[in-house]
Design a protein around this motif. Structure first.
Motif, PDB file in Angstrom:
ATOM      1  N   UNK A  39       0.831  -1.198   0.000  1.00 22.12           N
ATOM      2  CA  UNK A  39       0.000   0.000   0.000  1.00 22.12           C
ATOM      3  C   UNK A  39       0.870   1.253   0.000  1.00 22.12           C
ATOM      4  N   UNK A  40       1.943   1.243   0.804  1.00 18.69           N
ATOM      5  CA  UNK A  40       2.859   2.374   0.834  1.00 18.69           C
ATOM      6  C   UNK A  40       3.575   2.562  -0.482  1.00 18.69           C
ATOM      7  N   UNK A  41       3.926   1.448  -1.123  1.00 18.21           N
ATOM      8  CA  UNK A  41       4.573   1.525  -2.435  1.00 18.21           C
ATOM      9  C   UNK A  41       3.651   2.174  -3.460  1.00 18.21           C
ATOM     10  N   UNK A  42       2.391   1.736  -3.459  1.00 18.15           N
ATOM     11  CA  UNK A  42       1.425   2.330  -4.382  1.00 18.15           C
ATOM     12  C   UNK A  42       1.193   3.800  -4.097  1.00 18.15           C
ATOM     13  N   UNK A  43       1.102   4.149  -2.816  1.00 15.06           N
ATOM     14  CA  UNK A  43       0.882   5.545  -2.430  1.00 15.06           C
ATOM     15  C   UNK A  43       2.046   6.423  -2.862  1.00 15.06           C
ATOM     16  N   UNK A  44       3.282   5.958  -2.599  1.00 15.98           N
ATOM     17  CA  UNK A  44       4.462   6.749  -2.942  1.00 15.98           C
ATOM     18  C   UNK A  44       4.617   6.963  -4.435  1.00 15.98           C
ATOM     19  N   UNK A  45       4.460   5.895  -5.211  1.00 13.96           N
ATOM     20  CA  UNK A  45       4.646   6.004  -6.657  1.00 13.96           C
ATOM     21  C   UNK A  45       3.514   6.800  -7.287  1.00 13.96           C
ATOM     22  N   UNK A  46       2.278   6.574  -6.843  1.00 14.99           N
ATOM     23  CA  UNK A  46       1.164   7.330  -7.413  1.00 14.99           C
ATOM     24  C   UNK A  46       1.259   8.817  -7.094  1.00 14.99           C
ATOM     25  N   UNK A  47       1.784   9.143  -5.897  1.00 15.09           N
ATOM     26  CA  UNK A  47       1.986  10.556  -5.559  1.00 15.09           C
ATOM     27  C   UNK A  47       3.024  11.174  -6.484  1.00 15.09           C
ATOM     28  N   UNK A  48       4.066  10.403  -6.801  1.00 20.49           N
ATOM     29  CA  UNK A  48       5.104  10.902  -7.709  1.00 20.49           C
ATOM     30  C   UNK A  48       4.547  11.075  -9.123  1.00 20.49           C
ATOM     31  N   UNK A  49       3.702  10.123  -9.525  1.00 21.80           N
ATOM     32  CA  UNK A  49       3.085  10.228 -10.847  1.00 21.80           C
ATOM     33  C   UNK A  49       2.182  11.456 -10.911  1.00 21.80           C
ATOM     34  N   UNK A  50       1.426  11.704  -9.830  1.00 19.87           N
ATOM     35  CA  UNK A  50       0.559  12.889  -9.793  1.00 19.87           C
ATOM     36  C   UNK A  50       1.378  14.167  -9.914  1.00 19.87           C
ATOM     37  N   UNK A  51       2.524  14.208  -9.225  1.00 20.35           N
ATOM     38  CA  UNK A  51       3.401  15.377  -9.327  1.00 20.35           C
ATOM     39  C   UNK A  51       3.939  15.522 -10.745  1.00 20.35           C
ATOM     40  N   UNK A  52       4.259  14.378 -11.358  1.00 17.61           N
ATOM     41  CA  UNK A  52       4.781  14.403 -12.720  1.00 17.61           C
ATOM     42  C   UNK A  52       3.713  14.874 -13.694  1.00 17.61           C
TER      43      UNK A  52
END
Length: 435
Positions: A39-52
């Motif tokens: 869940x943390x992995x998904x949260x971290x990567x999706x947050x980075x994708x949103x920033x991108x």
């Protein structure tokens, strides 16, 4: 027996057989630990994708080019040389190096504005800068990317550029020291000079104010691009087009089309179809990052599946633990029922024991996963992922962690219903006779 008494009794009974209970908690721990990490992995990567995504453009915009079978470098590998087309221009960042697209003209802009669902059209000005110079006095090669409507940078200092008449620019953090600024915050408010060369080989310089310093991301991996606001972009565009024939100035590789912010997926798809009918190709930011997002979601889904399997295995451990507990406490159950405790209370007592075991396993698993995830994320940020600043690989949201704990407790509760029901149905007379 009151509800509070039931809770206290359930907690006390949980550790009557310590070894069996601890083994069951460990099984739940593995599932909760894995589920929390994924869940943390998904949260971290999706947050980075949103920033991108924000750094590339807004979710309610799409990049539009003119459809053509003769455009080079935008699709599959070419089978041979492509015939020269004077109507094509360099694709810039919208394709492979050397790619070309059919140029958009003012007539195309007018056509796009008339397509149903299009709210606004902004042609993308192709800028070709020579260098950028700061207080250090050294000139550095740099590219300039026109500001896309809705684009939001992940800033280390300063603010987003505005739509006013002041000449503003956002520079990458990798250029701060080279340009002579002490740090990112010190660069904000300082002046830099950008140079462009026109069609007559005359070089022009334009001075702008640094309003923000941006982190590098997968949207700009080279880190060698500055972003001017609309006013500065126009000034650079006009300067580099001095000497260019009038009919060649207003030629654009692409345009940004804005549509309704609340548009559904089907509505966006229909808009793409209407653009295709008119002879254009529309690509949203989600399309550009779609494959990357799909791969990450797939990895997280597979890891979650392993976590669920671990939790299912743990649920059998809960059933076994409580069935053994019911067996060992048969006379006690008979005594409680003989003293007036109803079947519902007995059922609730054993169900609460199961839920408490689930809580212990999930809370410990989630806590350890958060510590381990933070340490791993920090270590990777300074080594393997150092070229992706701003990425927190494993990030945790309190709501997600709480949800995981609750879900595991529910699974434990459901697993405990079978032994709880068996205890509730026990006949008090037969139970008291049990040896």
């Amino acid at each position: 027996m009151t509800t509070s008494d039931l809770l206290l009794t359930a907690v006390a009974n949980t550790f009557r057989s310590k070894t069996r209970t601890i083994l069951t908690i460990l099984a739940i721990f593995v599932g909760a630990f894995t589920l929390t990490l994924t869940s943390g992995l998904g949260t971290g990567i999706n947050a980075y994708i949103d920033d991108t995504v924000s750094a590339v453009g807004s979710s309610d915009t799409m990049t539009v080019t003119k459809a053509s079978d003769d455009a080079q470098g935008l699709g599959a590998a070419d089978s041979g040389p492509t015939e020269y087309d004077p109507d094509t221009v360099a694709a810039g960042g919208f394709g492979a190096p050397g790619a070309t697209v059919v140029a958009l003209t003012p007539d195309d802009v007018t056509t796009l504005e008339g397509v149903e669902g299009v709210l606004a059209v902004q042609p993308t000005q192709s800028l070709s800068t020579d260098y950028v110079e700061g207080t250090s006095g050294t000139k550095y090669a740099v590219s300039a990317s026109a500001l896309v409507p809705g684009q939001q940078f992940t800033l280390t200092a300063g603010t987003q550029p505005d739509d006013g008449t002041d000449l503003q620019v956002v520079i990458p953090t990798s250029y701060v020291d080279a340009l002579g600024f002490r740090d990112d915050a010190a660069a904000v408010g300082q002046s830099v000079t950008l140079a462009v060369t026109d069609a007559t080989r005359t070089q022009h310089t334009v001075t702008a104010t640094v309003v923000g310093v941006a982190e590098e991301s997968i949207a700009s991996p080279a880190g060698a691009s500055v972003t001017p606001n609309a006013a500065l972009g126009t000034a650079l565009f006009d300067a580099q087009n001095v000497g260019v024939p009038a009919d060649q100035v207003d030629r654009y590789a692409q345009a940004t089309v804005r549509f309704a912010a609340d548009a559904t997926v089907d509505q966006v798809t229909n808009l793409k179809d209407r653009l295709a009918t008119a002879g254009y190709t529309g690509t949203t930011v989600a399309d550009q990052l779609g494959t990357f997002t799909t791969v990450i979601d797939g990895i997280v889904l597979v890891l979650n599946a392993f976590a669920i399997i671990a939790l299912l295995a743990a649920s059998f451990g809960i059933v076994n633990t409580l069935l053994m507990s019911v067996q060992e406490r048969t006379r006690e159950i008979g005594l409680m029922k003989a003293m007036g405790m109803g079947s519902g209370r007995v059922f609730a007592l054993f169900s609460l024991e199961a839920a408490f075991i689930g809580f212990l396993g999930s809370a410990i698993g989630a806590g350890v996963a958060m510590v381990a995830g933070s340490l791993v994320s920090s270590a990777l940020a300074g080594s393997l992922l150092s070229n992706l600043p701003g990425l927190t690989l494993i990030a945790f949201e309190p709501v997600s962690i709480a949800l995981i704990v609750v879900v595991v407790m529910v699974i434990a509760f459901v697993a405990g219903t079978l032994p709880a029901a068996r205890a509730a149905k026990a006949d008090p007379v037969e139970s008291l006779r049990y040896e």
